[in-house]
Design an enzyme around this catalytic site. Structure first.
Site, PDB file in Angstrom:
ATOM      1  N   ASP A  51     -46.004  35.095  30.083  1.00  0.00           N
ATOM      2  CA  ASP A  51     -44.944  34.306  29.444  1.00  0.00           C
ATOM      3  C   ASP A  51     -44.663  33.049  30.272  1.00  0.00           C
ATOM      4  O   ASP A  51     -44.995  32.985  31.452  1.00  0.00           O
ATOM      5  CB  ASP A  51     -43.660  35.131  29.313  1.00  0.00           C
ATOM      6  CG  ASP A  51     -43.144  35.659  30.649  1.00  0.00           C
ATOM      7  OD1 ASP A  51     -43.983  36.042  31.491  1.00  0.00           O
ATOM      8  OD2 ASP A  51     -41.913  35.700  30.858  1.00  0.00           O
ATOM      9  N   GLU A  52     -44.042  32.077  29.631  1.00  0.00           N
ATOM     10  CA  GLU A  52     -43.515  30.878  30.306  1.00  0.00           C
ATOM     11  C   GLU A  52     -44.476  30.295  31.345  1.00  0.00           C
ATOM     12  O   GLU A  52     -44.135  30.179  32.517  1.00  0.00           O
ATOM     13  CB  GLU A  52     -42.154  31.216  30.945  1.00  0.00           C
ATOM     14  CG  GLU A  52     -41.163  31.707  29.906  1.00  0.00           C
ATOM     15  CD  GLU A  52     -39.772  32.053  30.447  1.00  0.00           C
ATOM     16  OE1 GLU A  52     -38.798  31.822  29.725  1.00  0.00           O
ATOM     17  OE2 GLU A  52     -39.662  32.560  31.576  1.00  0.00           O
TER      18      GLU A  52
END
Length: 452
Positions: free
Chosen positions: A148-149
């Site tokens: 993620d991210e």
């Protein structure tokens, strides 16, 4: 309705406030009693990495030992709970890339979290981390690879060169790295189910996903921790992944650590609302989607370099209420009484809970009580308004918050490392105490000047 949500995993975020082993076992027992059937364990620097990876181990407190990691799994299994480790393999690798010998593996020097996907050493490092984690989880069949991210992806020199070729995009760059990691996992452990966070794929169209080679390798886990989760949008996102060929999907909700970076006391209502939205999503999915389960996340920091969010004990009423909401389809009166009976409290809100009996409080309940009391003191008008109030400035002698802080500290070190107590107090108590001490000193100096 709720059966559609499949497995219910509780997320253990060990990148901050890692529970002492005895308390960890008490928590696992409680999770199983509350209706969870698995753990999603994010070890970060608390895993006993070895050999060339030994430098990844925490220094603020010792990492868990090999024996402790094994005994935690044994204990979870004895309670009928599956253990799924989460190892970041692309973004949020701060705990790895902060170490000087590994600085060169960053996508961009100032961005501590993102791995350079072009670096063979970086890929080798990730695969060695995965190897050590899988090896210490005998019989493991599911692994979460994070992803993620992935901030600043495409900004590094090598990425810019790669992207200069016509037709190449940051989306492809992301997909190629994750596919490479997933394929390597499948080569080594053909039976392994691989889960990953979905956010980096949300803006992609299904043809890009189809052409990436990722289909059939991973199961995306959609996370949304908000109270006003957009049901229609989330349903169409799940349907999009399904039409790209990824029909086995997961949801991720939250029971703590998603309100603000430094929240101290958890609001049960907020997190229950998030679960009610997820139940609406589950009820609206087409038959083609196989929703494998939901991870109920409990973040302890927003990232490795961030401050502590709410500690586990103050969030247990929220977790219990969220699990019961999933089991009953709503937080009905019956669901609420299950929560209060099992935790030995009068209300599902930790802020106003009282013990229903003297001895039946949930594990960590005493610390939760003390934190709630201290938090109320620190946010009281007396203390909040003292700096701009001449009367309070003149006559501030209340030291109850100091004794309360001491009581919190004493209870906290029974359940968490010394370093956690110190950090928590610096975050929540010092900002109030330091100005108070300064004013006390000023008053003493004034008095000295007035008395010959």
């Amino acid at each position: 309705l709720y059966l559609k949500l499949g497995k219910k995993l509780v997320h253990l975020d060990l990148k901050g406030a890692p529970p002492r082993v005895e308390y960890l076992h008490e928590l696992i027992e409680l999770f199983s009693r509350l209706g969870a059937d698995g753990l999603l364990v994010e070890y970060e620097d608390m895993f006993p990495y070895d050999g060339e990876l030994k430098l990844l181990q925490a220094t603020a407190q010792p990492a868990y030992s090999r024996e402790e990691v094994l005994s935690m799994q044994e204990f979870a299994k004895s309670k009928g709970m599956e253990v799924i480790p989460l190892v970041q393999t692309f973004g949020h690798m701060e705990f790895v890339l902060k170490h000087r010998p590994l600085w060169g593996l960053r996508e961009l020097a100032p961005c501590v979290g993102t791995l350079n996907p072009h670096s063979e050493d970086g890929v080798r490092l990730v695969l060695e981390m995965l190897r050590q984690v899988v090896e210490l989880h005998p019989g493991l069949n599911t692994l979460h690879i994070g992803a993620d991210e992935v901030y600043m992806l495409g900004e590094g020199e090598q990425s810019k060169l790669w992207l200069a070729s016509p037709g190449r995009t940051v989306e492809q760059l992301f997909l190629s790295h994750v596919t490479k990691i997933a394929k390597a996992i499948k080569e080594t452990w053909p039976h392994m189910t691989i889960i990953m966070w979905d956010d980096m794929m949300r803006g992609m169209n299904k043809d890009i996903l189809k052409g990436s080679g990722l289909v059939g390798l991973v199961q995306p886990m959609l996370w949304d921790y908000t109270t006003d989760l957009d049901v229609d949008k989330t349903v169409s996102l799940l349907e999009m992944y399904c039409s790209a060929g990824m029909s086995e999907l997961w949801a991720a909700s939250s029971f703590k650590g998603s309100t603000s970076v430094y929240t101290c006391v958890t609001s049960t209502q907020r997190h229950v609302e998030n679960h009610l939205q997820w139940l609406k999503v589950a009820a609206s999915l087409s038959a083609a989607i196989n929703l494998k389960g939901i991870a109920i996340t409990g973040w302890q920091r927003y990232d490795h370099l961030s401050v502590l969010c709410e500690l586990m004990p103050v969030a247990l009423p929220s977790l219990a209420a969220c699990l019961q909401t999933l089991l009953h389809g709503q937080l009905s009166a019956e669901a609420q009484s299950k929560v209060t009976e099992r935790l030995g409290i009068s209300s599902v809100e930790v802020e106003v809970m009282e013990r229903s009996e003297v001895d039946s409080l949930f594990p960590g309940g005493r610390l939760a009580e003390l934190i709630v009391e201290l938090n109320a003191l620190l946010n009281s008008e007396d203390i909040q308004g003292f700096e701009n109030n001449m009367f309070v400035r003149g006559w501030f002698t209340d030291v109850s918050y100091i004794t309360q802080a001491e009581a919190v500290r004493e209870e906290m070190v029974r359940l968490f490392p010394e370093s956690t107590a110190q950090e928590w107090l610096e975050e929540h108590v010092s900002p109030v105490m330091v100005p108070l001490q300064r004013i006390t000193e000023e008053i003493i100096n004034c008095v000295k000047e007035m008395v010959p």
